[in-house]
Design an enzyme around this catalytic site. Structure first.
Site, PDB file in Angstrom:
ATOM      1  CD  GLU A 109     -12.186   0.788   0.786  1.00 21.75           C
ATOM      2  OE1 GLU A 109     -12.590  -0.272   1.292  1.00 21.75           O
ATOM      3  OE2 GLU A 109     -10.986   1.100   0.740  1.00 21.75           O
ATOM      4  CD  GLU A 169      -8.166   4.536   7.072  1.00 20.25           C
ATOM      5  OE1 GLU A 169      -7.259   5.364   7.262  1.00 20.25           O
ATOM      6  OE2 GLU A 169      -7.957   3.378   6.681  1.00 20.25           O
ATOM      7  CD  GLU A 182      -2.776  -0.874   2.652  1.00 20.05           C
ATOM      8  OE1 GLU A 182      -2.720   0.188   3.308  1.00 20.05           O
ATOM      9  OE2 GLU A 182      -3.497  -1.826   2.980  1.00 20.05           O
TER      10      GLU A 182
END
Ligand SMILES: *[C@@H]1O[C@H](CO)[C@@H](O)[C@H](O)[C@H]1NC(C)=O
Ligand SMILES: *[C@@H]1O[C@H](CO)[C@@H](O)[C@H](O)[C@H]1NC(C)=O
Ligand SMILES: *[C@@H]1O[C@H](CO)[C@@H](O)[C@H](O)[C@H]1NC(C)=O
Ligand SMILES: *[C@@H]1O[C@H](CO)[C@@H](O)[C@H](O)[C@H]1NC(C)=O
Length: 483
Positions: free
Chosen positions: A314, A325, A263
């Site tokens: 998301e 986030e 990532e």
């Protein structure tokens, strides 16, 4: 400026021609309205993204990846580690259902199994310390038993805090003291299995958690004061972090273990350092850095194998790490590019948006003009809406920071309304809300219109079910009429 573009063009031309460097992407699905997997697979293909990393082994997702040729890393969530660690049978079942079946009948190009996701993060309090390695061993045995030992490799995506440096210099890198023996056992196992070490590297988090972190050192422009490590200069945190790992591996006798950057990326909202400008600067800088083929100071000319975090936003991720986030995507929740980003894989050098995305109606839920800010129902209504929806674009340094109080309240109401698929009942905050067809978006602050929910390949969408029911009722009425 122009020279810079020519340089990027050249780099992308070279990398397309040689085909050496391919960039991957993380495809997470913790969203209230995930896109139809077939739309996402087309998005990947049209953007020349040839590798994808998943966090589970969702059937529809894997099915959509079938025959695409895209290399897949399937994931095993941490909450399955205990079962897979204690039962070889469970590991065999997992491999059979989630790897073998897809490789043989759906033609999915599965190349890796990620066992757990950052299981040794210190915030997990050691919950997965005893199960990760046995699960890794069992999954590897199951893969061999299924005849996939050569084509599918195991790995454990680890957070970069599994290694550390007492001095802060890469050359003092070693595995974290409290898990040193465990890390060594895992590294030896991966080495024996010719499997890679996977690590997630986040300069953004360094900047987020340390107000004194030198901003330029997070990026790749070479403007930072270099860190001098015994005569070797480090101009960016990525290189220093990567080389800290290489030193840790070398020190323990595994300097040639292949490394995957599982990532890497930068969020665009939810924090003062999470914005479009920084995300573009970081991601484009990273692409140019790895396309240059220069590697890192300790691994010159190394091909850096990396997966961007992430493909798509998301909106249902936990905000425990921070409001940013939910905003890591290179694409928005509906598959639209957020900024100019040249992956070196498309003819124009521009990202290509998702196609055939179906949206709900263009309408929004906002605060009624007649409603009063001091209405006692306001705080309750807003906290209810934000508790179930997504208010992470509000607050200091965000894209909606310039909204006034009424704007804030409208934003919260609309987010709830959209996530509830624009149900009329979802815009009934007592005497406070109303539906409008005028887009309330201003400047950088976008009031979303939600996409139609995806119900999965196997389940019929309620729209269809309703139509079918309507037809049945119609037929009954028709018969009643004629008899
Ligand atoms: C396959 O993976 C899915 C998704 O992660 C999981 O829910 C399921 O339990 C797995 N199947 C088996 C047999 O372990
Ligand atoms: C870890 O421990 C802390 C303090 O004891 C606790 O607040 C937290 O919930 C724990 N986290 C997990 C994931 O168990
Ligand atoms: C809007 O909401 C955010 C997040 O709750 C808050 O930080 C900010 O102060 C609010 N702005 C106004 C003008 O009320
Ligand atoms: C809504 O407004 C009406 C008229 O002002 C008032 O009678 C009623 O109590 C209000 N309802 C709520 C839930 O606040």
């Amino acid at each position: 400026m122009r020279l810079y573009h020519v340089a990027i063009g050249l780099v992308s031309l070279l990398s397309t021609v040689s085909g050496a460097m391919t960039i991957g992407a993380n495809w997470g699905t913790q969203a209230t309205h995930p896109l139809d997997p077939s739309i996402v697979v087309r998005l990947l293909r049209e953007n020349g993204i040839q590798k994808v990393k998943l966090f589970d082994a969702d059937y529809d997702t894997l099915k959509a990846l079938g025959k695409s040729g895209i290399e897949v890393m399937v994931g095993i969530p941490n909450d399955m580690l205990a079962t897979l660690a204690s039962s070889m049978k469970a590991a065999e079942k997992w491999v059979s259902k989630n790897v073998s079946a897809h490789v043989t009948s759906n033609n999915v190009n599965i190349r890796y199994v990620a066992v757990g996701n950052e299981p040794f993060l210190q915030t997990y309090n050691g919950s997965f310390l005893r199960t990760t390695f046995p699960a890794l061993q069992n999954v590897q045995s199951a893969l061999i038993k299924a005849g996939l030992g050569n084509s599918v490799k195991v790995t454990v995506p680890l957070n970069a805090d599994v290694y550390e440096s007492s001095s802060g210099l890469p050359s003092d890198g070693d595995f974290r003291a409290d898990i040193h023996d465990l890390m060594l056992a895992i590294v030896k196992f991966l080495n024996d299995a010719t499997a890679p070490f996977t690590v997630n590297i986040y300069p953004f988090i360094s900047l987020y958690s340390d107000a004194d972190f030198p901003v330029d050192y997070a990026f790749f422009d070479g403007n930072a004061n270099p860190v001098n490590d015994g005569g070797t200069s480090y101009y960016n945190m990525f290189d220093a972090n990567y080389d800290t790992l290489v030193h840790a591996l070398q020190k323990n006798g595994f300097g040639n273990l292949p490394i995957i950057v599982g990532e890497i990326g930068w969020p665009t909202d939810g924090d003062r350092n999470a914005n479009i400008e920084y995300a573009q600067r970081f991601n484009q800088g990273f692409m140019s850095h790895i396309s240059s083929g220069k590697g890192t100071p300790l691994k010159p000319n190394a091909d850096i194998n990396a997966y961007l975090f992430s493909l798509i936003d998301e909106d249902a991720k936990s905000v425990d790490p921070g409001n940013f986030e939910r905003h890591w995507g290179v694409f928005t929740f509906d598959g639209m590019p957020k900024y100019a980003f040249n992956l070196g894989t498309t003819n124009t050098g521009a990202l290509i948006p998702a196609r055939r995305v179906n949206y709900l109606e263009r309408k929004w839920c906002v605060m009624k003009p007649s409603a009063k800010l001091d209405d006692p129902q306001v705080p309750l209504s807003v906290s209810y809406a934000c508790g179930l929806a997504d208010c992470t674009r509000l607050g200091y340094g965000t894209s909606c920071a310039s909204l006034d109080s009424r704007g804030n309240i409208s934003y919260a109401f609309n987010s709830y309304f959209q996530i509830q698929n624009q149900l009329d009942d979802a815009c009934k905050f007592p005497n406070l809300s109303t539906i409008t067809k005028t887009d309330p978006s201003t400047g950088t602050c976008k009031f979303e219109v939600m996409i139609e929910p995806y119900y999965g390949g196997a389940v019929q969408a309620p729209g269809h079910a309703k139509k079918a029911l309507g037809l049945v009722v119609g037929l009954i009425l028709f018969f009643l009429k004629i008899v």
